[in-house]
Design an enzyme around this catalytic site. Sequence first.
Site, PDB file in Angstrom:
ATOM      1  N   CYS A 252       2.828  33.755  -9.334  1.00 58.86           N
ATOM      2  CA  CYS A 252       3.358  33.419 -11.130  1.00 58.86           C
ATOM      3  C   CYS A 252       4.271  32.267 -11.420  1.00 58.86           C
ATOM      4  O   CYS A 252       3.644  31.312 -11.356  1.00 58.86           O
ATOM      5  CB  CYS A 252       4.071  35.051 -11.073  1.00 58.86           C
ATOM      6  SG  CYS A 252       3.928  35.382 -12.822  1.00 58.86           S
TER       7      CYS A 252
ATOM      8  N   HIS B 141       0.470  39.098  -8.397  1.00 64.66           N
ATOM      9  CA  HIS B 141       1.464  39.605  -7.724  1.00 64.66           C
ATOM     10  C   HIS B 141       1.095  40.366  -6.570  1.00 64.66           C
ATOM     11  O   HIS B 141       1.277  41.663  -6.380  1.00 64.66           O
ATOM     12  CB  HIS B 141       2.665  40.310  -8.439  1.00 64.66           C
ATOM     13  CG  HIS B 141       3.474  39.329  -9.685  1.00 64.66           C
ATOM     14  ND1 HIS B 141       4.304  38.832  -9.249  1.00 64.66           N
ATOM     15  CD2 HIS B 141       2.972  39.220 -10.599  1.00 64.66           C
ATOM     16  CE1 HIS B 141       4.761  38.014 -10.333  1.00 64.66           C
ATOM     17  NE2 HIS B 141       4.185  38.544 -11.290  1.00 64.66           N
TER      18      HIS B 141
ATOM     19  N   GLU C 102       2.889  40.684  -3.863  1.00 66.57           N
ATOM     20  CA  GLU C 102       4.117  41.197  -3.270  1.00 66.57           C
ATOM     21  C   GLU C 102       4.417  42.513  -4.183  1.00 66.57           C
ATOM     22  O   GLU C 102       5.237  43.343  -3.405  1.00 66.57           O
ATOM     23  CB  GLU C 102       5.138  40.231  -3.382  1.00 66.57           C
ATOM     24  CG  GLU C 102       5.810  39.999  -4.564  1.00 66.57           C
ATOM     25  CD  GLU C 102       5.134  39.319  -5.836  1.00 66.57           C
ATOM     26  OE1 GLU C 102       3.983  39.019  -5.567  1.00 66.57           O
ATOM     27  OE2 GLU C 102       5.815  39.257  -6.813  1.00 66.57           O
TER      28      GLU C 102
END
Lengths: 84, 228
Positions: free
Chosen positions: B86, B195, B197
């Site tokens: 990002c 994302h 994560e």
Amino acid sequence: MKKVKVYVTLRESVLDPQGSAVMGALHSMEYSEVKDVRIGKFLELQIEEGTRDVDTVVKEMCEKLLANTVIEDYRFEVEEAVSK
Amino acid sequence: MKFAVIVFPGSNCDLDMYHAIKDELGEEVEYVWHDAKDLSEFDGILLPGGFSYGDYLRCGAMANQSNVMSEVVKAAEAGKPILGICNGFQVLTEAGLLPGALLRNKNLKFMCRTVELKVVNNATQFTTGYEKDEIIQIPIAHGEGNYYCDDETLTRLKENNQIVFKYASEGPNGSIEDIAGIVNEKGNVLGMMPHPERAVHDLIGGSDGLALFKSIVKQWRETHVSHA
């Protein structure tokens, strides 16, 4: 002291969705004569004159930080700063 | 394997990244502030999402001028794995470690939802844990994820197999060819808008992102740990 006006705009080849949205609004306000809107940034710098050439220094700043030349064009004007 | 999570003023996905590495992956990880001058002790560098320097001027522009970035460049040259997610992706393009740039989303909206990604290239050190063309579910959360590059760069990206992830269904942001993530020519720097994560455990809605981090560790173990 110099006053430097820097104009940063998206390159012609890059779509400007903000500009398109604003053009759409202007058209809905019956300004049909508007054929294109491009939105950019205006930066005003006060630069003290020293040993370094102002044009060279500003160009460097534009290339390194103020504009991203992958997507943006820039131009600048150098004026005498009016002391307050 | 020891990871650094680089923290800029305005980073906000650093905690998620730390959690993914430490708790889900079980590897070593440390937060590293943006003025750090040495990253030599780390094996992998992670640039998290967020809004470094408030996204002022351009996303990632100011973060690119911080001390730590010259160390990130050094680590990239040394062949260490570098992952920018990002805002981290935006910083990597500003730094010139990845080609192109991220523009405002075509619809001008901040898009925050889970999307389907296609793993276009599973031969990178970040994606060996996926099947080629596998469809995975990963969240996105960005207002400026519209990947742009000129035609010449796009041809090069294709020729070198640098496009790693694409949006599988309708692209959410207007990216050229629905590009969601790319690697550098050498293949050790990955930037992506989605994302992974945030997708490391079923409790938080999905775990499709975990294989990406596992791939990095697997590759590192294979090249750095001898099984004498």
